[in-house]
Design a protein around this motif. Structure first.
Motif, mmCIF file in Angstrom:
data_model
loop_
_atom_site.group_PDB
_atom_site.id
_atom_site.type_symbol
_atom_site.label_atom_id
_atom_site.label_comp_id
_atom_site.label_asym_id
_atom_site.label_seq_id
_atom_site.Cartn_x
_atom_site.Cartn_y
_atom_site.Cartn_z
ATOM 1 N N ASP A 1 -4.163 -3.779 -7.772
ATOM 2 C CA ASP A 1 -3.895 -4.019 -6.359
ATOM 3 C C ASP A 1 -4.067 -5.501 -6.031
ATOM 4 O OD1 ASP A 1 -3.457 -2.809 -3.606
ATOM 5 O OD2 ASP A 1 -5.313 -3.933 -3.300
ATOM 6 N N PHE B 1 2.531 1.660 -3.445
ATOM 7 C CA PHE B 1 1.592 2.260 -4.407
ATOM 8 C C PHE B 1 1.475 3.755 -4.186
ATOM 9 C CE2 PHE B 1 -0.884 -1.906 -5.057
ATOM 10 C CZ PHE B 1 -0.323 -2.092 -6.305
ATOM 11 N N ALA C 1 0.841 -1.198 0.000
ATOM 12 C CA ALA C 1 0.000 0.000 0.000
ATOM 13 C C ALA C 1 0.879 1.252 0.000
ATOM 14 C CB ALA C 1 -0.931 -0.009 1.210
ATOM 15 N N ARG D 1 -0.967 -8.293 -5.401
ATOM 16 C CA ARG D 1 -0.923 -9.041 -4.146
ATOM 17 C C ARG D 1 -0.829 -10.541 -4.423
ATOM 18 N NH1 ARG D 1 -1.451 -6.109 0.263
ATOM 19 N NH2 ARG D 1 -2.161 -4.035 -0.303
#
Lengths: 440, 251
Positions: A324, A195, A192, A328
């Protein structure tokens, strides 16, 4: 002779010709029923291999013209970015777009429509391309630009040499005040943060993240985010005053031999990754353009580190909507296996380019290396499924093992590309081991 | 490299400029700021290279027509050469297939003319002009093949042997006039001349490597160099071997 791409996988017995000039190259095109052009051999897989005839263009490296007012340069397709930098950086010009190595040829940069750390702002190499001279299957040579043969012009950008042989190119260079880069480094703790650091960096000219792809759990996706700007005259340190362009020593070290394959395992890789993560100094630094753009070029033949069997690079781009979740998934699978490379690179890309097979599109691109072995290949096939399921695509310049279905799913403009080839090369004289594998 | 050096060596006249070593030399000298005169047959072939040299290094570079095999062309070339070059280099070379040369008098003559007669006549004419001026450097690219006649290439070798002897004598004559004469004896070089031959990599130089070594020897005012340097030690026993033994060697 046995020939391969930068990944040393696969190795294929190819008949190689090294024409000295355009006339010899045209002769070779005429003589061979099927062929592919090859530049510096820096695409990773089998894109620049043709068993019957591989035409190496590195001796076509003549610079034909340069306009110091506009920075427009014309050169033969075998000229490398390294040569252009050597000649033009001391005059205040740098390539608008450069990949992570300066040892690519201009022809290869066009055929792969390469991108760099400034893709989010400046697009691919093709965006700065004004025209090319292309040798076609029928033996003719045509000028291609936005106005002349625009279909061929677009298809050749990212077209992997399958539309013809690029002879010459005319393109813009970027004015720079110095040969230094102001670099900002941020360390992140998880995906996170990575990003958001990359999104924060989207107004920077250059931005890229290095991901520790062996980190798991709460640390998944941790890394180092780099931002960069060409240093202005005012940024020069006192010791460099009045010397905007240093005759910097461009010496590189060579990795002479391949280490045994067992030297590379999850423990040694993990140690390397951890060391790299721990070493990155946060904050502002003034670094040379080599350090910023070409850290791996400092070790010539670094590709030998993966041993004799070679390696493959997995590079995909995932659209923003699903990136996202997809990243992951990918990083979890890669970390679980623990055989990923020292280098995993994450970059936020901008708009797609005009080439129907051009790779980048709006979203995140992830690239990392794997030693070529059966275990990794099965992992890579699983990664491919994740990429496909999330509407992503893989990069042809890195590919050595993808399948035809993956190509069709990832490149919706594939039909347009085939139609252009139907028109100019109906018998598919321009072909490579890769194009045959992918049914291109 | 200082500007004075470039001015001293300029212009550099390269005879046999379309050869791989010739072009590599053009780059090496242009990099140091020297102006270039490239002499070759069909000089239009050099157009792209001239533009490249001018754009890369910002030097003046032009080409002139010279067909080494044609005496009229040689005369026209020398008459048209209005400046005395600071450096003249002959890279002219024609290997010819030994077996064909043995039975084909025309080919044999072309080999002798390209490797000996024409370079000697041209370098002699330029040397005389340099002597008048009292400055200059003369570089002849001969060959290790000239160190001893071998069954496999003795026609080429004998012409190169003559050329080496010429350079040696010219050096002795020019010494008093401050003119430097450099003999270059390349071993294997990866060029058009050797394309298709299987060459041992450790003994094979690239044209760029040869060019760099030549310029270094020029600046260091050396008399005779081998490229790669290790060829000196390979050629030493070959030169010293007694003839009764040598004649039995098949290479």
């Amino acid at each position: 002779m046995m020939l391969s791409g930068w990944g040393n996988y696969p190795r294929v017995d190819c008949t190689v010709t090294r024409p000295r000039d355009v006339a010899e190259l045209m002769g070779a095109i005429g003589r061979n029923p099927t062929l592919i052009a090859r530049g510096a051999g820096r695409s990773y897989g089998d894109a620049a291999l043709n068993r019957a005839a591989t035409l190496v263009t590195t001796r076509l490296n003549r610079i034909a013209a340069f306009d110091p007012a506009s920075g427009v340069v014309s050169c033969e397709a075998g000229t490398t970015l390294d040569e252009l930098i050597e000649v033009f950086l001391p005059r205040g010009w740098f390539p608008w777009v450069t990949p992570g190595t300066r040892f690519v040829t201009v022809g290869g940069a066009i055929a792969s429509d390469v991108h760099g750390k400034n893709h989010h702002l400046d697009g691919t190499f093709g965006r700065h391309l004004l025209s090319i001279d292309l040798a076609l299957a029928d033996g003719s040579v045509v000028r291609c630009s936005d106005n002349e043969n625009p279909d061929l012009f677009a298809a050749t950008q990212g077209g992997m040499g399958l539309t013809g042989v690029i002879l010459r190119a005319t393109f813009r260079l970027r004015p720079v005040e110095t040969d230094l880069v102001v670099q900002h480094t941020t360390r992140t703790r998880d995906l996170a943060q990575t990003f958001s650091a990359l999104e924060d960096a989207s107004d920077a000219t250059y931005s890229v993240a290095w991901i520790d792809c062996l980190a798991r759990g709460a640390n998944l996706g941790r890394g180092v985010v780099y931002r960069g700007e060409h240093a202005a005259l005012g940024d020069l340190p006192p010791a460099r005053e009045g010397r905007a362009y240093e005759d910097a020593p461009r010496r590189s070290r060579t990795l002479p031999l391949s280490p045994p394959s067992f030297a590379l395992n999850r423990y040694s890789m993990g140690a390397l990754n951890a060391a790299y993560y721990g070493r990155a100094k946060a904050g502002r630094n003034l670094v040379s353009y080599q350090t910023f753009f070409y850290p791996l070029d400092a070790l010539l033949h670094w590709n030998r580190i993966y041993g004799r069997q070679g390696f493959v690079q997995h590079q995909c781009v995932l659209p923003l909507v699903s990136c996202d979740e997809a990243l992951r998934e990918l990083l979890t699978m890669i970390a679980a296996r623990g055989t990923g490379s020292f280098l995993a690179v994450l970059k936020l890309c901008g708009e797609a380019a005009r080439g129907p097979l051009s790779f980048p599109m709006r979203g995140y691109t992830l690239a990392l290396d794997f030693q070529a072995n059966a275990g990794n290949f099965s992992l890579l096939t699983e990664l491919d499924e994740v990429v496909a399921a999330h509407g992503g695509r893989f990069y042809l310049a890195k590919d050595a093992r993808g399948g035809a279905r993956l190509l069709r799913d990832g490149y919706p403009r594939l039909e347009e590309f085939s139609r252009t080839r139907d028109r100019y090369d109906p018998r598919r004289r321009f072909r490579s081991v890769q194009s045959e594998r992918l049914g291109l | 490299m200082s500007g004075v050096m470039a001015a001293d060596m300029s212009p550099v006249l390269i005879v046999g400029a379309t050869s791989d070593i010739g072009l590599a030399l053009a780059h090496e000298y242009a990099k140091r700021g020297a102006a270039l005169i490239l002499a070759a047959r069909q000089p239009d072939r050099l157009q792209a290279d001239l533009l490249d040299l001018q754009t890369r290094y910002g030097v003046s570079a032009r080409s002139v027509d010279l067909d080494l095999l044609d005496p009229d062309s040689r005369t026209r070339f020398l008459d048209g050469l209005t400046v005395v070059p600071g450096t003249v280099i002959s890279v002219a070379g024609l290997l010819g297939e030994q077996e064909r040369s043995q039975g084909d008098a025309a080919l044999a003559e072309a080999v002798m003319t390209t490797n000996y007669v024409a370079p000697v006549l041209i370098l002699s004419a330029v040397a005389n002009r340099m002597q008048e001026k009292g400055a200059g450097t003369i570089i002849g690219v001969s060959s290790v093949a000239g160190d001893r006649g071998r069954a496999s290439n003795y026609l080429y070798g004998s012409a190169k042997a003559g050329f080496s002897a010429f350079l040696s004598g010219l050096r002795a004559r020019m010494r008093a006039h401050g003119i430097h004469v450099l003999t270059v004896k390349p071993g294997f070089v990866d060029t058009r001349m050797t394309s298709g031959m299987k060459l041992p990599p450790v003994l094979t130089a690239s044209p760029a490597q040869v060019a760099r070594e030549i310029v270094r020897a020029h600046l260091g005012r050396r008399s005779v160099i081998y490229t790669l340097g290790r060829w000196r030690w390979i050629m030493l026993p070959i030169r010293l071997l007694p003839e009764p033994l040598f004649m039995r060697l098949k290479f």
